[in-house]
Motif scaffolding. Structure first.
Motif, PDB file in Angstrom:
ATOM      1  N   SER A 144      36.467 -30.551  16.294  1.00 16.20           N
ATOM      2  CA  SER A 144      37.905 -30.386  16.533  1.00 16.20           C
ATOM      3  C   SER A 144      38.412 -31.624  17.262  1.00 16.20           C
ATOM      4  O   SER A 144      37.661 -32.305  17.950  1.00 16.20           O
ATOM      5  CB  SER A 144      38.200 -29.123  17.353  1.00 16.20           C
ATOM      6  N   ASN A 145      39.701 -31.876  17.103  1.00 16.73           N
ATOM      7  CA  ASN A 145      40.323 -33.084  17.629  1.00 16.73           C
ATOM      8  C   ASN A 145      41.277 -32.716  18.760  1.00 16.73           C
ATOM      9  O   ASN A 145      42.117 -31.833  18.608  1.00 16.73           O
ATOM     10  CB  ASN A 145      41.095 -33.776  16.493  1.00 16.73           C
ATOM     11  N   VAL A 146      41.138 -33.378  19.910  1.00 13.41           N
ATOM     12  CA  VAL A 146      42.101 -33.190  20.996  1.00 13.41           C
ATOM     13  C   VAL A 146      43.307 -34.063  20.669  1.00 13.41           C
ATOM     14  O   VAL A 146      43.256 -35.289  20.809  1.00 13.41           O
ATOM     15  CB  VAL A 146      41.501 -33.594  22.359  1.00 13.41           C
ATOM     16  N   LEU A 147      44.377 -33.454  20.230  1.00 16.54           N
ATOM     17  CA  LEU A 147      45.555 -34.209  19.830  1.00 16.54           C
ATOM     18  C   LEU A 147      46.247 -34.827  21.048  1.00 16.54           C
ATOM     19  O   LEU A 147      46.143 -34.292  22.166  1.00 16.54           O
ATOM     20  CB  LEU A 147      46.528 -33.309  19.072  1.00 16.54           C
ATOM     21  N   PRO A 148      46.961 -35.930  20.851  1.00 16.70           N
ATOM     22  CA  PRO A 148      47.637 -36.570  21.980  1.00 16.70           C
ATOM     23  C   PRO A 148      48.531 -35.613  22.766  1.00 16.70           C
ATOM     24  O   PRO A 148      48.587 -35.684  23.998  1.00 16.70           O
ATOM     25  CB  PRO A 148      48.455 -37.681  21.309  1.00 16.70           C
ATOM     26  N   GLU A 149      49.216 -34.734  22.071  1.00 10.35           N
ATOM     27  CA  GLU A 149      50.125 -33.803  22.752  1.00 10.35           C
ATOM     28  C   GLU A 149      49.367 -32.917  23.737  1.00 10.35           C
ATOM     29  O   GLU A 149      49.869 -32.583  24.821  1.00 10.35           O
ATOM     30  CB  GLU A 149      50.862 -32.948  21.727  1.00 10.35           C
ATOM     31  N   THR A 150      48.153 -32.511  23.361  1.00 10.78           N
ATOM     32  CA  THR A 150      47.342 -31.660  24.238  1.00 10.78           C
ATOM     33  C   THR A 150      46.848 -32.446  25.444  1.00 10.78           C
ATOM     34  O   THR A 150      46.895 -31.958  26.581  1.00 10.78           O
ATOM     35  CB  THR A 150      46.158 -31.076  23.454  1.00 10.78           C
TER      36      THR A 150
END
Length: 296
Positions: A144-150
């Protein structure tokens, strides 16, 4: 505090003896070697340390050995991560972190949480921790990818979340993060091949694998990038790129352990399910060092 984790950090390997016990003598040698080479901080018990194959007592002993060898000369970061939030909260609350200045925590793997799940996981860890927390985003390993918004949401809401080690390899995503993160929030390259480009875009530095093998020239490259000497930094980056490819050809940390063996630091032994690097690869690494980086 954030300035403690700029520049060149290295994710230390865990050397093993012939019977696959932790080789503390080689580990002390490695710590001395990288400090003398000019690195800025050390990361202990990360992925490169084969932490998934170390038991609780071995991890405690590795932390103690590195702390004693470093003797306060440079900051230390310890990896504490996993996919069981409740267990990690308890570990952070009870672990002896003496001598360590921050925690590096990988995004939960295998579970493949949503962005809301990732946010709540790290918020719980931040609440439990008395040390600053550096997030670790490595989608190729976690699923899974930690998106910039998170990441930005966590940075804005949790004072002790001070940065992110970004190993997505997605320069567009990293650029978005650099442009929108709160002031003081560090974006650290988690990939040797993106280190210079990320720093030139405003990143704080790198947590490197290769940096422990050739700390002098690697630290020089990062210093040049951070001081804006882009041409010199990119020149070194191009020169080292083939070596980076070699290190990961047969998996990490097999490649870097093979390189360190050529430097007389520990063996190339790894624990299953990993396997040691082939003789051909070690020979190719040794030839590269001899022919492309003489005297380095």
């Amino acid at each position: 505090m954030n300035t403690h984790f700029t520049g060149t950090g290295v994710a230390l390997v865990t050397p093993f003896t012939s019977d696959l016990q932790v080789d503390h003598k080689a580990l002390r040698h490695l710590v001395e070697y990288v400090i003398e080479g000019g690195v800025d901080y050390l990361v202990v018990l990360g992925t490169t340390a084969e932490s998934a194959t170390l038991d609780k007592e071995e991890k405690k002993d590795v932390m103690r050995t590195v702390a004693r060898a470093a003797a306060g000369r440079i900051p230390l970061v310890v990896g504490i991560g996993g996919n069981n939030t409740r267990a990690l909260v308890e570990e952070i609350k009870t672990k002896d972190l003496q001598g360590y200045s921050a925690i590096l925590s990988v995004s939960p793997y295998y579970n493949r949480p949503t962005q809301e799940g990732i946010y709540r996981h790290f918020k719980a860890l931040a609440k439990a921790s008395t040390l600053p927390l550096i997030l670790y985003n490595v989608p190729s390993r976690t699923g899974s990818n930690v998106l910039p918004e998170t990441a930005i949401r966590l940075a804005e809401e949790c004072d002790n979340i001070i940065g992110i080690k970004e190993a997505s390899g997605d320069l567009a995503q990293i650029s978005h993060l650099l442009e929108n993160a709160p002031e003081g929030f560090m974006v650290i390259s988690g990939d040797d091949l993106t280190a210079v480009p990320v720093i030139l875009k405003g990143g704080a530095g790198v947590i490197s694998v290769l940096g422990q093998g050739i700390p002098g020239v690697f630290s020089e490259m990062i210093r040049k990038a951070r001081s804006g000497e882009s041409e010199a930094a990119l020149g070194l980056h191009s020169q080292l790129a083939p070596l980076v490819e070699m290190l990961f050809r047969e998996g990490n940390p097999a490649g870097i352990k093979g390189l360190l063996k050529t430097r007389g630091i520990g063996s190339a032994r790894v624990r299953l399910p990993l396997v040691a690097p082939s003789e051909d690869l070690v020979r190719a690494i040794e030839d590269f060092l001899k022919n492309e980086l003489p005297g380095r």
